[in-house]
Design a protein around this motif. Structure first.
Motif, PDB file in Angstrom:
ATOM      1  N   TYR A  86       0.837  -1.205   0.000  1.00 18.16           N
ATOM      2  CA  TYR A  86       0.000   0.000   0.000  1.00 18.16           C
ATOM      3  C   TYR A  86       0.871   1.254   0.000  1.00 18.16           C
ATOM      4  O   TYR A  86       0.566   2.249  -0.670  1.00 18.16           O
ATOM      5  CB  TYR A  86      -0.912   0.022   1.239  1.00 18.16           C
ATOM      6  N   LYS A  87       1.965   1.182   0.760  1.00 19.32           N
ATOM      7  CA  LYS A  87       2.857   2.343   0.894  1.00 19.32           C
ATOM      8  C   LYS A  87       3.986   2.315  -0.133  1.00 19.32           C
ATOM      9  O   LYS A  87       4.289   3.337  -0.766  1.00 19.32           O
ATOM     10  CB  LYS A  87       3.443   2.386   2.312  1.00 19.32           C
ATOM     11  N   GLU A  88       4.601   1.162  -0.301  1.00 18.20           N
ATOM     12  CA  GLU A  88       5.797   1.073  -1.142  1.00 18.20           C
ATOM     13  C   GLU A  88       5.489   1.176  -2.626  1.00 18.20           C
ATOM     14  O   GLU A  88       6.282   1.715  -3.405  1.00 18.20           O
ATOM     15  CB  GLU A  88       6.532  -0.248  -0.860  1.00 18.20           C
ATOM     16  N   LYS A  89       4.366   0.586  -3.053  1.00 20.03           N
ATOM     17  CA  LYS A  89       3.970   0.572  -4.463  1.00 20.03           C
ATOM     18  C   LYS A  89       5.056  -0.032  -5.359  1.00 20.03           C
ATOM     19  O   LYS A  89       5.213   0.338  -6.531  1.00 20.03           O
ATOM     20  CB  LYS A  89       3.608   1.976  -4.945  1.00 20.03           C
ATOM     21  N   LEU A  90       5.805  -0.975  -4.821  1.00 18.34           N
ATOM     22  CA  LEU A  90       6.885  -1.600  -5.583  1.00 18.34           C
ATOM     23  C   LEU A  90       6.333  -2.499  -6.688  1.00 18.34           C
ATOM     24  O   LEU A  90       6.797  -2.460  -7.839  1.00 18.34           O
ATOM     25  CB  LEU A  90       7.776  -2.409  -4.624  1.00 18.34           C
ATOM     26  N   THR A  91       5.323  -3.292  -6.356  1.00 19.10           N
ATOM     27  CA  THR A  91       4.702  -4.134  -7.379  1.00 19.10           C
ATOM     28  C   THR A  91       4.083  -3.276  -8.471  1.00 19.10           C
ATOM     29  O   THR A  91       4.202  -3.596  -9.662  1.00 19.10           O
ATOM     30  CB  THR A  91       3.644  -5.049  -6.735  1.00 19.10           C
ATOM     31  N   ARG A  92       3.443  -2.196  -8.092  1.00 23.22           N
ATOM     32  CA  ARG A  92       2.835  -1.329  -9.104  1.00 23.22           C
ATOM     33  C   ARG A  92       3.903  -0.730 -10.025  1.00 23.22           C
ATOM     34  O   ARG A  92       3.698  -0.645 -11.246  1.00 23.22           O
ATOM     35  CB  ARG A  92       2.022  -0.218  -8.450  1.00 23.22           C
ATOM     36  N   GLN A  93       5.030  -0.332  -9.481  1.00 27.61           N
ATOM     37  CA  GLN A  93       6.088   0.213 -10.325  1.00 27.61           C
ATOM     38  C   GLN A  93       6.595  -0.831 -11.326  1.00 27.61           C
ATOM     39  O   GLN A  93       6.881  -0.512 -12.483  1.00 27.61           O
ATOM     40  CB  GLN A  93       7.241   0.701  -9.459  1.00 27.61           C
ATOM     41  N   LEU A  94       6.707  -2.067 -10.893  1.00 29.47           N
ATOM     42  CA  LEU A  94       7.129  -3.136 -11.799  1.00 29.47           C
ATOM     43  C   LEU A  94       6.093  -3.353 -12.904  1.00 29.47           C
ATOM     44  O   LEU A  94       6.442  -3.507 -14.081  1.00 29.47           O
ATOM     45  CB  LEU A  94       7.350  -4.433 -11.016  1.00 29.47           C
ATOM     46  N   LEU A  95       4.819  -3.351 -12.529  1.00 24.78           N
ATOM     47  CA  LEU A  95       3.762  -3.534 -13.523  1.00 24.78           C
ATOM     48  C   LEU A  95       3.713  -2.370 -14.507  1.00 24.78           C
ATOM     49  O   LEU A  95       3.428  -2.563 -15.698  1.00 24.78           O
ATOM     50  CB  LEU A  95       2.413  -3.698 -12.830  1.00 24.78           C
ATOM     51  N   GLU A  96       3.996  -1.171 -14.025  1.00 23.88           N
ATOM     52  CA  GLU A  96       4.027  -0.016 -14.932  1.00 23.88           C
ATOM     53  C   GLU A  96       5.089  -0.215 -16.002  1.00 23.88           C
ATOM     54  O   GLU A  96       4.852   0.076 -17.190  1.00 23.88           O
ATOM     55  CB  GLU A  96       4.302   1.261 -14.135  1.00 23.88           C
ATOM     56  N   ALA A  97       6.243  -0.715 -15.595  1.00 19.44           N
ATOM     57  CA  ALA A  97       7.310  -0.965 -16.565  1.00 19.44           C
ATOM     58  C   ALA A  97       6.927  -2.085 -17.522  1.00 19.44           C
ATOM     59  O   ALA A  97       7.161  -1.992 -18.738  1.00 19.44           O
ATOM     60  CB  ALA A  97       8.607  -1.311 -15.830  1.00 19.44           C
ATOM     61  N   MET A  98       6.334  -3.143 -17.007  1.00 18.70           N
ATOM     62  CA  MET A  98       5.942  -4.272 -17.860  1.00 18.70           C
ATOM     63  C   MET A  98       4.863  -3.868 -18.859  1.00 18.70           C
ATOM     64  O   MET A  98       4.858  -4.332 -20.002  1.00 18.70           O
ATOM     65  CB  MET A  98       5.424  -5.421 -16.996  1.00 18.70           C
ATOM     66  N   ALA A  99       3.921  -3.027 -18.417  1.00 14.24           N
ATOM     67  CA  ALA A  99       2.818  -2.638 -19.291  1.00 14.24           C
ATOM     68  C   ALA A  99       3.299  -1.858 -20.505  1.00 14.24           C
ATOM     69  O   ALA A  99       2.638  -1.847 -21.550  1.00 14.24           O
ATOM     70  CB  ALA A  99       1.795  -1.817 -18.504  1.00 14.24           C
ATOM     71  N   GLU A 100       4.451  -1.212 -20.397  1.00 16.94           N
ATOM     72  CA  GLU A 100       4.999  -0.462 -21.534  1.00 16.94           C
ATOM     73  C   GLU A 100       5.385  -1.406 -22.668  1.00 16.94           C
ATOM     74  O   GLU A 100       5.235  -1.063 -23.849  1.00 16.94           O
ATOM     75  CB  GLU A 100       6.205   0.355 -21.080  1.00 16.94           C
ATOM     76  N   GLU A 101       5.912  -2.568 -22.324  1.00 19.23           N
ATOM     77  CA  GLU A 101       6.264  -3.599 -23.305  1.00 19.23           C
ATOM     78  C   GLU A 101       5.891  -4.939 -22.679  1.00 19.23           C
ATOM     79  O   GLU A 101       6.725  -5.566 -22.021  1.00 19.23           O
ATOM     80  CB  GLU A 101       7.753  -3.552 -23.650  1.00 19.23           C
ATOM     81  N   PRO A 102       4.642  -5.376 -22.853  1.00 16.17           N
ATOM     82  CA  PRO A 102       4.157  -6.557 -22.132  1.00 16.17           C
ATOM     83  C   PRO A 102       4.955  -7.820 -22.438  1.00 16.17           C
ATOM     84  O   PRO A 102       5.458  -8.003 -23.548  1.00 16.17           O
ATOM     85  CB  PRO A 102       2.711  -6.699 -22.618  1.00 16.17           C
ATOM     86  N   PRO A 103       5.075  -8.701 -21.440  1.00 18.56           N
ATOM     87  CA  PRO A 103       5.755  -9.975 -21.645  1.00 18.56           C
ATOM     88  C   PRO A 103       4.886 -10.921 -22.468  1.00 18.56           C
ATOM     89  O   PRO A 103       3.718 -10.629 -22.747  1.00 18.56           O
ATOM     90  CB  PRO A 103       5.920 -10.502 -20.216  1.00 18.56           C
ATOM     91  N   GLN A 104       5.446 -12.046 -22.792  1.00 23.20           N
ATOM     92  CA  GLN A 104       4.649 -13.075 -23.459  1.00 23.20           C
ATOM     93  C   GLN A 104       3.536 -13.549 -22.527  1.00 23.20           C
ATOM     94  O   GLN A 104       2.407 -13.788 -22.945  1.00 23.20           O
ATOM     95  CB  GLN A 104       5.542 -14.250 -23.850  1.00 23.20           C
ATOM     96  N   PHE A 105       3.867 -13.682 -21.222  1.00 25.30           N
ATOM     97  CA  PHE A 105       2.868 -14.077 -20.246  1.00 25.30           C
ATOM     98  C   PHE A 105       3.352 -13.722 -18.850  1.00 25.30           C
ATOM     99  O   PHE A 105       4.527 -13.890 -18.523  1.00 25.30           O
ATOM    100  CB  PHE A 105       2.599 -15.591 -20.316  1.00 25.30           C
TER     101      PHE A 105
END
Length: 259
Positions: A86-105
């Motif tokens: 909730y505070k760190e938003k570390l997972t969200r930051q990773l997803l933001e990067a992935m969403a720019e160039e999505p993985p195969q899965f």
């Protein structure tokens, strides 16, 4: 990102944003790994965010994407939606990067309703992502006995419905199956589009040895459910689910977690 192996063979990488896990489930196989055994503090009482360099991760990510075949299991040794997220938003930051160039899965494995915060990013990945939400029982008394710091079951059921309504590919992970009511298969069949079931004997990565070391049979005995501590319990549960759900939507063990 670390190369995947063992139970997660079939993925290219695992990705763990945190070290430790404050959900502290009694059956968690990580309790028997060096990460937990040699920390000093009991598993479930600590979590540490990993250092994150957004630009550095994006460079690593782009290199991996250029090579192809990027399949990610997130996460194998923690929950990516720790309360501290909730505070760190570390997972969200990773997803933001992935969403720019999505993985195969990407398989996003969690038991936390916080995952709905990131629906906007998950939508950007389309069918390249699946949220796998753990719901191991429908009995709150069992949850409180075996996973007391995990989110309530009703909140998780609301989460899976909200994700589906948003068009996010999902599955329910009954992993491991815990003592439940006779109505649990029908509840899951109504809530899920895809299900994977696992147990203590084939799903702990050691043929049941870790579960034995964690004294799960004794915990079942304390609940008056000792007779359910057997592989046949999960086998029968899978049969019940398959009788209620479309063909090809119910899996057992490793197959259900693969890309």
């Amino acid at each position: 990102m670390n190369p995947a192996s063992g139970y997660l063979t079939g993925y290219a990488y695992t990705l763990n944003p945190y070290v430790g896990c404050t959900f502290g489930c009694s059956y968690c196989y990580v309790r028997r790994m060096p990460l937990a055994l040699f920390k000093g503090n009991p598993w479930g009482e600590w979590v540490e965010p990993k250092p994150f360099d957004g630009e550095g991760f994006r460079k690593e990510w782009r290199r991996a994407i250029a090579k192809g075949g990027v399949t990610i299991f997130m996460s194998s040794a923690t929950d990516p939606y720790q309360p501290v997220e909730y505070k760190e938003k570390l997972t969200r930051q990773l997803l933001e990067a992935m969403a720019e160039e999505p993985p195969q899965f990407l398989l996003l494995q969690t038991r936390s309703p916080l995952v709905t915060r990131d629906i906007d990013l998950l939508k950007q990945m389309g069918d390249r992502v699946r949220v796998s939400l753990t719901i191991e029982t429908d009995l709150e008394a069992v949850r409180k006995a075996l996973t007391p710091y995990a989110p309530p079951l009703a909140a998780r059921l609301r989460t899976i419905r909200e994700l589906r309504q948003a068009g996010i590919p999902t599955q329910i992970a009954i992993s491991p199956l815990l003592p439940c009511s006779a109505g649990f298969p029908a509840l899951i069949a109504e809530a899920a589009e895809r299900v994977v079931v696992d147990d203590f004997f084939r799903g702990d990565g050691s043929g049941g040895k870790r579960s034995a070391q964690l004294k799960m049979a004794e915990r079942y005995r304390a609940l008056g459910a000792e007779s359910l501590y057997a592989p046949e319990t999960a086998d029968a549960f899978v049969d019940d689910l398959r009788a209620l759900m479309p063909q090809g939507s119910v899996y057992f063990g490793q197959e259900g977690f693969l890309p």
